[in-house]
Scaffold this motif. Structure first.
Motif, mmCIF file in Angstrom:
data_model
loop_
_atom_site.group_PDB
_atom_site.id
_atom_site.type_symbol
_atom_site.label_atom_id
_atom_site.label_comp_id
_atom_site.label_asym_id
_atom_site.label_seq_id
_atom_site.Cartn_x
_atom_site.Cartn_y
_atom_site.Cartn_z
ATOM 1 N N ASP A 199 -1.334 21.140 -62.819
ATOM 2 C CA ASP A 199 -1.909 20.398 -64.107
ATOM 3 C C ASP A 199 -3.401 20.156 -63.207
ATOM 4 O OD1 ASP A 199 0.598 20.744 -65.443
ATOM 5 O OD2 ASP A 199 1.015 18.157 -65.622
ATOM 6 N N ALA A 200 -3.023 19.681 -62.402
ATOM 7 C CA ALA A 200 -4.224 19.117 -61.624
ATOM 8 C C ALA A 200 -5.543 20.400 -61.742
ATOM 9 C CB ALA A 200 -3.690 18.576 -60.416
ATOM 10 N N VAL A 201 -4.799 21.117 -60.760
ATOM 11 C CA VAL A 201 -5.420 22.705 -60.667
ATOM 12 C C VAL A 201 -5.553 22.929 -61.715
ATOM 13 C CG1 VAL A 201 -5.104 24.848 -59.361
ATOM 14 C CG2 VAL A 201 -4.246 23.153 -58.071
ATOM 15 N N ARG A 202 -5.039 22.902 -62.795
ATOM 16 C CA ARG A 202 -6.096 23.448 -63.730
ATOM 17 C C ARG A 202 -6.973 22.948 -64.533
ATOM 18 N NH1 ARG A 202 0.484 24.809 -64.797
ATOM 19 N NH2 ARG A 202 0.422 26.890 -63.744
ATOM 20 N N VAL A 203 -7.159 21.597 -64.372
ATOM 21 C CA VAL A 203 -7.974 20.672 -64.896
ATOM 22 C C VAL A 203 -9.558 20.678 -64.241
ATOM 23 C CG1 VAL A 203 -8.789 18.603 -65.025
ATOM 24 C CG2 VAL A 203 -6.382 18.584 -65.489
ATOM 25 N N LEU A 204 -8.705 21.790 -62.796
ATOM 26 C CA LEU A 204 -10.710 21.966 -63.018
ATOM 27 C C LEU A 204 -10.975 22.929 -62.803
ATOM 28 C CD1 LEU A 204 -9.649 22.755 -58.372
ATOM 29 C CD2 LEU A 204 -10.742 20.872 -59.571
ATOM 30 N N ASP A 205 -10.512 23.998 -64.163
ATOM 31 C CA ASP A 205 -11.185 25.003 -64.367
ATOM 32 C C ASP A 205 -11.439 24.419 -65.866
ATOM 33 O OD1 ASP A 205 -10.897 27.407 -62.172
ATOM 34 O OD2 ASP A 205 -8.744 27.518 -62.570
ATOM 35 N N GLU A 206 -10.731 23.587 -66.492
ATOM 36 C CA GLU A 206 -10.535 23.498 -67.944
ATOM 37 C C GLU A 206 -12.118 22.806 -68.297
ATOM 38 O OE1 GLU A 206 -5.192 24.013 -68.637
ATOM 39 O OE2 GLU A 206 -6.829 22.302 -68.471
ATOM 40 N N ALA A 207 -11.669 22.130 -67.074
ATOM 41 C CA ALA A 207 -12.410 21.022 -67.537
ATOM 42 C C ALA A 207 -13.741 21.166 -67.206
ATOM 43 C CB ALA A 207 -12.151 19.295 -67.068
ATOM 44 N N ARG A 208 -14.025 22.056 -65.998
ATOM 45 C CA ARG A 208 -15.401 22.421 -65.013
ATOM 46 C C ARG A 208 -15.752 21.268 -64.158
ATOM 47 N NH1 ARG A 208 -18.585 24.918 -69.643
ATOM 48 N NH2 ARG A 208 -17.245 24.197 -70.640
ATOM 49 N N VAL A 209 -14.333 20.510 -63.569
ATOM 50 C CA VAL A 209 -15.155 18.957 -62.195
ATOM 51 C C VAL A 209 -15.195 20.133 -61.618
ATOM 52 C CG1 VAL A 209 -12.592 18.539 -62.574
ATOM 53 C CG2 VAL A 209 -13.831 17.211 -62.226
ATOM 54 N N THR A 210 -16.047 19.419 -60.715
ATOM 55 C CA THR A 210 -15.486 19.738 -59.165
ATOM 56 C C THR A 210 -14.422 19.287 -58.445
ATOM 57 O OG1 THR A 210 -16.905 17.923 -57.909
ATOM 58 C CG2 THR A 210 -17.899 19.229 -59.240
ATOM 59 N N PRO A 211 -14.021 19.476 -57.194
ATOM 60 C CA PRO A 211 -12.687 18.860 -56.706
ATOM 61 C C PRO A 211 -13.052 17.428 -55.843
ATOM 62 C CG PRO A 211 -12.742 21.456 -55.708
ATOM 63 C CD PRO A 211 -13.451 20.607 -56.749
ATOM 64 N N GLU A 212 -13.715 17.910 -56.450
ATOM 65 C CA GLU A 212 -14.424 15.926 -55.247
ATOM 66 C C GLU A 212 -14.162 15.009 -56.339
ATOM 67 O OE1 GLU A 212 -16.045 18.781 -54.576
ATOM 68 O OE2 GLU A 212 -16.838 19.418 -52.708
ATOM 69 N N ASP A 213 -15.094 15.055 -57.501
ATOM 70 C CA ASP A 213 -15.038 14.915 -58.982
ATOM 71 C C ASP A 213 -13.089 14.446 -59.257
ATOM 72 O OD1 ASP A 213 -17.637 14.231 -58.393
ATOM 73 O OD2 ASP A 213 -18.032 14.383 -60.548
ATOM 74 N N LEU A 214 -12.700 15.413 -59.163
ATOM 75 C CA LEU A 214 -11.516 15.499 -59.698
ATOM 76 C C LEU A 214 -10.072 14.366 -58.024
ATOM 77 C CD1 LEU A 214 -8.764 16.229 -61.746
ATOM 78 C CD2 LEU A 214 -8.729 18.057 -59.488
ATOM 79 N N ASP A 215 -10.968 14.408 -57.732
ATOM 80 C CA ASP A 215 -9.625 13.621 -56.382
ATOM 81 C C ASP A 215 -11.018 12.098 -56.400
ATOM 82 O OD1 ASP A 215 -8.731 15.906 -55.766
ATOM 83 O OD2 ASP A 215 -8.798 15.736 -53.713
#
Ligand SMILES: NC(=O)c1ccc[n+]([C@@H]2O[C@H](COP(=O)([O-])OP(=O)(O)OC[C@H]3O[C@@H](n4cnc5c(N)ncnc54)[C@H](O)[C@@H]3O)[C@@H](O)[C@H]2O)c1
Length: 290
Positions: A199-215
């Motif tokens: 889910d988290a990886v899909r959010v990277l593309d859906e929300a166009r958030v960077t890996p740094e900010d997702l973490d």
């Protein structure tokens, strides 16, 4: 039957750690590897970990030597005869694990217990290769085994209640804090974790958030000690994809399927810490460099 002597098949990352726990906790342990070189590599890992324990004051040099004295190494499966429990931590493939259990079934006493450290295979299917499915159980450690307290005691379809209880007590005797569950894909922890990471990886593309900010979001918003991208890098991107495939095969739920972003990373050789790059970059020691 009391557990006194332990057999450990496979002295790789997990097997060496599990053997270390056994000898530290007073169990005579026979470690079996495919070649003397692999056995020596496992022994070296155990010695290194125990030396660190001595340095940190967790044990004396004498206790370390006593513990190491409880470990014997062999390349012969027959040398496991007389073990009360044999724990398997070999390659994560059904065929080799079933072959091993069938062979051990013919070598061990009738009341000996067979335990598998599989992460994603069916304990029931492995047990079916033996004539003693009631005495086969899953004993799923977490990496690094000497450090992380959790062990899942997994009851196969035919595991005897008394065997599950005995293995639970054994897990406690080697210093772990076990939980008991039944044999379903992913058991407990991976069943929860793997889809959440997907889910988290899909959010990277859906929300166009960077890996740094997702973490950062998961660390500060959810109290995770490690963000999902850093955690996938630590687990290994290939391991996450492999585990996702096993769960998807079991449940057919779309969120369990590996996100294409992860599959592409594997194809490109971006496996996380172990390859030097995944979502983030790492130096030779595995420290983040970006
Ligand atoms: N590494 C982890 O984070 C982790 C965590 C929990 C469970 N597991 C499970 O533990 C098991 C071992 O994983 P690992 O990471 O220690 O692997 P590893 O590759 O580090 O070690 C496996 C060892 O088994 C030996 N081996 C391989 N094939 C064999 C065969 N056919 N017969 C006998 N010996 C064989 C190899 O010589 C090797 O030393 C797997 O089932 C894996 O899914 C791994």
């Amino acid at each position: 039957m009391e557990i006194r002597k332990v057999g450990m098949v496979g002295l790789g990352t997990m097997g060496a750690g599990i053997a270390q726990l056994c000898i530290q906790s007073g169990f005579e342990t026979v470690g079996r590897e495919m070649t003397p070189e692999f056995a020596e590599r496992g022994h070296a890992q155990i010695s290194r970990f125990l030396a660190r324990n001595v340095e940190k004051g967790r044990m004396t040099a004498e206790e370390r030597d006593t513990a190491l004295g409880r470990l014997t190494l062999t390349t012969e499966l027959e040398d496991l005869a007389g073990c009360d429990i044999v724990i398997e931590a070999i390659v994560e493939q059904l065929g080799p694990k079933r072959d091993l259990f069938a062979a051990l079934d013919g070598i061990l006493d009738a009341d000996a217990i067979l335990a598998t450290n599989t992460s994603a295979l069916s304990v029931t299917e492995i047990a079916a290769a033996t004539k003693r499915p009631g005495r086969v159980v899953g004993l799923h450690f977490f990496n690094p085994a000497p450090v992380l307290p959790l062990v899942e005691v997994v009851r196969g379809q035919l595991t005897d209640e008394a065997v599950a209880q005995q293995v639970y007590a054994f897990a406690k005797a080697i210093g772990k804090d076990p939980i008991v569950c039944h044999d379903t894909p992913g058991f407990v922890v991976n069943r929860v974790l793997i889809p959440v990471l997907n889910d988290a990886v899909r959010v990277l593309d859906e929300a166009r958030v960077t890996p740094e900010d997702l973490d950062k979001g998961c660390r500060y918003g959810l109290g995770w000690p490690l963000g999902p991208c850093a955690l996938i890098d630590l687990i290994g991107v290939d391991v996450q994809v492999h585990a996702s495939e096993a769960l998807y095969e079991g449940f057919r739920e779309p969120r369990m399927a590996a996100p294409s972003r992860l599959v592409n990373m594997v194809n490109a050789g971006l496996l996380g810490r172990k390859s030097g790059e995944g979502f983030f970059r790492y130096d030779e020691q595995g420290n983040r460099v970006d």
